[in-house]
Motif scaffolding. Sequence first.
Motif, PDB file in Angstrom:
ATOM      1  N   GLY A 120       0.785  -1.233   0.000  1.00  0.00           N
ATOM      2  CA  GLY A 120       0.000   0.000   0.000  1.00  0.00           C
ATOM      3  C   GLY A 120       0.814   1.277   0.000  1.00  0.00           C
ATOM      4  N   LEU A 121       2.138   1.145  -0.143  1.00  0.00           N
ATOM      5  CA  LEU A 121       2.953   2.365  -0.233  1.00  0.00           C
ATOM      6  C   LEU A 121       2.887   2.934  -1.648  1.00  0.00           C
ATOM      7  CD1 LEU A 121       6.133   1.223   1.729  1.00  0.00           C
ATOM      8  CD2 LEU A 121       4.486   2.976   2.452  1.00  0.00           C
ATOM      9  N   LYS A 122       3.121   4.231  -1.752  1.00  0.00           N
ATOM     10  CA  LYS A 122       3.329   4.874  -3.043  1.00  0.00           C
ATOM     11  C   LYS A 122       4.843   4.980  -3.248  1.00  0.00           C
ATOM     12  CE  LYS A 122      -0.741   7.712  -2.270  1.00  0.00           C
ATOM     13  NZ  LYS A 122      -1.365   9.004  -2.548  1.00  0.00           N
ATOM     14  N   VAL A 123       5.282   4.842  -4.485  1.00  0.00           N
ATOM     15  CA  VAL A 123       6.712   4.683  -4.751  1.00  0.00           C
ATOM     16  C   VAL A 123       7.235   5.752  -5.715  1.00  0.00           C
ATOM     17  CG1 VAL A 123       8.445   3.156  -5.776  1.00  0.00           C
ATOM     18  CG2 VAL A 123       6.631   2.186  -4.341  1.00  0.00           C
ATOM     19  N   ILE A 124       8.354   6.366  -5.332  1.00  0.00           N
ATOM     20  CA  ILE A 124       9.136   7.195  -6.251  1.00  0.00           C
ATOM     21  C   ILE A 124      10.288   6.303  -6.705  1.00  0.00           C
ATOM     22  CG2 ILE A 124      10.542   9.285  -6.525  1.00  0.00           C
ATOM     23  CD1 ILE A 124       9.008  10.369  -3.975  1.00  0.00           C
ATOM     24  N   ALA A 125      10.220   5.814  -7.930  1.00  0.00           N
ATOM     25  CA  ALA A 125      11.209   4.870  -8.444  1.00  0.00           C
ATOM     26  C   ALA A 125      12.222   5.619  -9.296  1.00  0.00           C
ATOM     27  CB  ALA A 125      10.512   3.789  -9.274  1.00  0.00           C
ATOM     28  N   CYS A 126      13.514   5.496  -8.925  1.00  0.00           N
ATOM     29  CA  CYS A 126      14.549   6.297  -9.593  1.00  0.00           C
ATOM     30  C   CYS A 126      15.282   5.502 -10.665  1.00  0.00           C
ATOM     31  CB  CYS A 126      15.581   6.775  -8.574  1.00  0.00           C
ATOM     32  SG  CYS A 126      14.874   7.684  -7.190  1.00  0.00           S
ATOM     33  N   VAL A 127      15.522   6.166 -11.771  1.00  0.00           N
ATOM     34  CA  VAL A 127      16.332   5.603 -12.859  1.00  0.00           C
ATOM     35  C   VAL A 127      17.303   6.693 -13.325  1.00  0.00           C
ATOM     36  CG1 VAL A 127      14.443   4.079 -13.606  1.00  0.00           C
ATOM     37  CG2 VAL A 127      14.722   6.320 -14.714  1.00  0.00           C
ATOM     38  N   GLY A 128      18.347   6.265 -14.017  1.00  0.00           N
ATOM     39  CA  GLY A 128      19.273   7.278 -14.552  1.00  0.00           C
ATOM     40  C   GLY A 128      20.605   6.671 -14.918  1.00  0.00           C
ATOM     41  N   GLU A 129      21.266   7.308 -15.891  1.00  0.00           N
ATOM     42  CA  GLU A 129      22.530   6.800 -16.421  1.00  0.00           C
ATOM     43  C   GLU A 129      23.724   7.521 -15.812  1.00  0.00           C
ATOM     44  OE1 GLU A 129      20.830   9.137 -17.700  1.00  0.00           O
ATOM     45  OE2 GLU A 129      22.134  10.590 -18.683  1.00  0.00           O
ATOM     46  N   THR A 130      24.875   6.869 -15.812  1.00  0.00           N
ATOM     47  CA  THR A 130      26.121   7.511 -15.379  1.00  0.00           C
ATOM     48  C   THR A 130      26.672   8.350 -16.547  1.00  0.00           C
ATOM     49  OG1 THR A 130      27.496   5.701 -16.174  1.00  0.00           O
ATOM     50  CG2 THR A 130      26.694   5.528 -13.894  1.00  0.00           C
ATOM     51  N   LEU A 131      27.690   9.143 -16.249  1.00  0.00           N
ATOM     52  CA  LEU A 131      28.326   9.954 -17.293  1.00  0.00           C
ATOM     53  C   LEU A 131      28.921   9.054 -18.375  1.00  0.00           C
ATOM     54  CD1 LEU A 131      29.104  12.757 -18.283  1.00  0.00           C
ATOM     55  CD2 LEU A 131      31.237  12.562 -16.977  1.00  0.00           C
ATOM     56  N   GLU A 132      29.571   7.984 -17.936  1.00  0.00           N
ATOM     57  CA  GLU A 132      30.188   7.042 -18.871  1.00  0.00           C
ATOM     58  C   GLU A 132      29.126   6.440 -19.807  1.00  0.00           C
ATOM     59  OE1 GLU A 132      31.959   3.779 -16.803  1.00  0.00           O
ATOM     60  OE2 GLU A 132      33.246   3.229 -18.499  1.00  0.00           O
ATOM     61  N   GLN A 133      28.003   6.079 -19.229  1.00  0.00           N
ATOM     62  CA  GLN A 133      26.921   5.510 -20.049  1.00  0.00           C
ATOM     63  C   GLN A 133      26.374   6.539 -21.035  1.00  0.00           C
ATOM     64  OE1 GLN A 133      24.687   4.184 -16.637  1.00  0.00           O
ATOM     65  NE2 GLN A 133      25.359   2.053 -16.866  1.00  0.00           N
ATOM     66  N   LYS A 155       1.710  -4.482 -11.997  1.00  0.00           N
ATOM     67  CA  LYS A 155       0.620  -4.331 -12.966  1.00  0.00           C
ATOM     68  C   LYS A 155       0.024  -2.927 -12.892  1.00  0.00           C
ATOM     69  CE  LYS A 155      -0.942  -9.025 -13.805  1.00  0.00           C
ATOM     70  NZ  LYS A 155      -0.305  -9.797 -12.701  1.00  0.00           N
ATOM     71  N   ASP A 156      -0.118  -2.448 -11.652  1.00  0.00           N
ATOM     72  CA  ASP A 156      -0.815  -1.185 -11.430  1.00  0.00           C
ATOM     73  C   ASP A 156       0.208  -0.066 -11.194  1.00  0.00           C
ATOM     74  OD1 ASP A 156      -2.423   0.892 -10.674  1.00  0.00           O
ATOM     75  OD2 ASP A 156      -3.490  -0.213  -9.105  1.00  0.00           O
ATOM     76  N   TRP A 157       0.206   0.922 -12.076  1.00  0.00           N
ATOM     77  CA  TRP A 157       1.166   2.035 -11.982  1.00  0.00           C
ATOM     78  C   TRP A 157       0.588   3.258 -11.279  1.00  0.00           C
ATOM     79  CZ3 TRP A 157       6.277   2.464 -14.050  1.00  0.00           C
ATOM     80  CH2 TRP A 157       6.752   1.266 -14.619  1.00  0.00           C
ATOM     81  N   THR A 158      -0.654   3.141 -10.775  1.00  0.00           N
ATOM     82  CA  THR A 158      -1.324   4.293 -10.172  1.00  0.00           C
ATOM     83  C   THR A 158      -0.471   4.973  -9.109  1.00  0.00           C
ATOM     84  OG1 THR A 158      -3.343   2.988 -10.411  1.00  0.00           O
ATOM     85  CG2 THR A 158      -3.508   5.036  -9.151  1.00  0.00           C
ATOM     86  N   ASN A 159       0.220   4.165  -8.301  1.00  0.00           N
ATOM     87  CA  ASN A 159       0.958   4.724  -7.163  1.00  0.00           C
ATOM     88  C   ASN A 159       2.460   4.823  -7.405  1.00  0.00           C
ATOM     89  OD1 ASN A 159      -1.346   5.151  -5.651  1.00  0.00           O
ATOM     90  ND2 ASN A 159      -1.315   3.067  -4.812  1.00  0.00           N
ATOM     91  N   VAL A 160       2.830   4.953  -8.682  1.00  0.00           N
ATOM     92  CA  VAL A 160       4.252   5.054  -9.020  1.00  0.00           C
ATOM     93  C   VAL A 160       4.546   6.411  -9.668  1.00  0.00           C
ATOM     94  CG1 VAL A 160       6.175   4.059 -10.336  1.00  0.00           C
ATOM     95  CG2 VAL A 160       4.385   2.559  -9.409  1.00  0.00           C
ATOM     96  N   VAL A 161       5.609   7.046  -9.196  1.00  0.00           N
ATOM     97  CA  VAL A 161       6.189   8.212  -9.862  1.00  0.00           C
ATOM     98  C   VAL A 161       7.590   7.785 -10.296  1.00  0.00           C
ATOM     99  CG1 VAL A 161       7.118  10.548  -9.482  1.00  0.00           C
ATOM    100  CG2 VAL A 161       4.888   9.914  -8.529  1.00  0.00           C
TER     101      VAL A 161
END
Length: 248
Positions: A120-133, A155-161
């Motif tokens: 039941g938590l809402k999630v801030i999911a982080c992504v990102g590349e390094t300088l080398e990438q 399945k459900d993205w309602t609670n994802v940023v």
Amino acid sequence: GRKFFVGGNWKCNGTADQVDKIVKILNEGQVPSPDVVEVVVSPPYVFLPVVKSQLRPEFHVAAQNCWVKKGGAFTGEVSAEMLVNLGIPWVILGHSERRSLLGESSEFVGDKVAYALSQGLKVIACVGETLEQRESGSTMDVVSGQTKAIAERIKDWTNVVIAYEPVWAIGTGKVATPAQAQDVHAFLRDWLKTNVSPEVAESTRIIYGGSVTAANSKELAGQLDVDGFLVGGASLKPEFIDIISSAT
Ligand code: 13P
């Protein structure tokens, strides 16, 4: 429309006195209404209860991490159930500092996102590349791979940023240009459209993080696919109020 979202990631910073001062600044600041911008601040675990109890009610709190499954014999970890039990609505998962310094793989982060959402938590999911990438031209492969590891498990993205945080921009003062941010955000939205659904692509907030300040937030916020920010250093300062106000 997607409601603008501004997160403040305090990272591993703050004394009790400093936390009092930051909360006071947040509580006294003039900001747009919660209909216009969603504000979430993320203190270290030990300060979560006090910040939650003292913070103005329209702002919410996030943990900076949580354990990958049900709690138990996992010394040093904090479970999603504990956060729920204390009324902590949000958690940041997969921050690049945890991926690089603590060795969290994309699969592990995906498992964490799935478990946190299931509780039941809402999630801030982080992504990102390094300088080398970035320099080797693999930015889009990296961010789509990190997103795919999440998409395969939920399945459900309602609670994802989704927070796009290029590693080279974090804590460096080297902010992505509005065009660089927009390129990756548009790519991620398109990836969601193709690989999840047009509805999820349209409704999921994709926020930018990495050296966001009051001086650059307005222009970044003007980009079509930039739906807000995850702010580190500047979230500990009065200028965080101005960054929140860049929503309008
Ligand atoms: P800075 O804003 O200090 O660059 O940090 C960004 C960040 O990592 C937020 O999660």
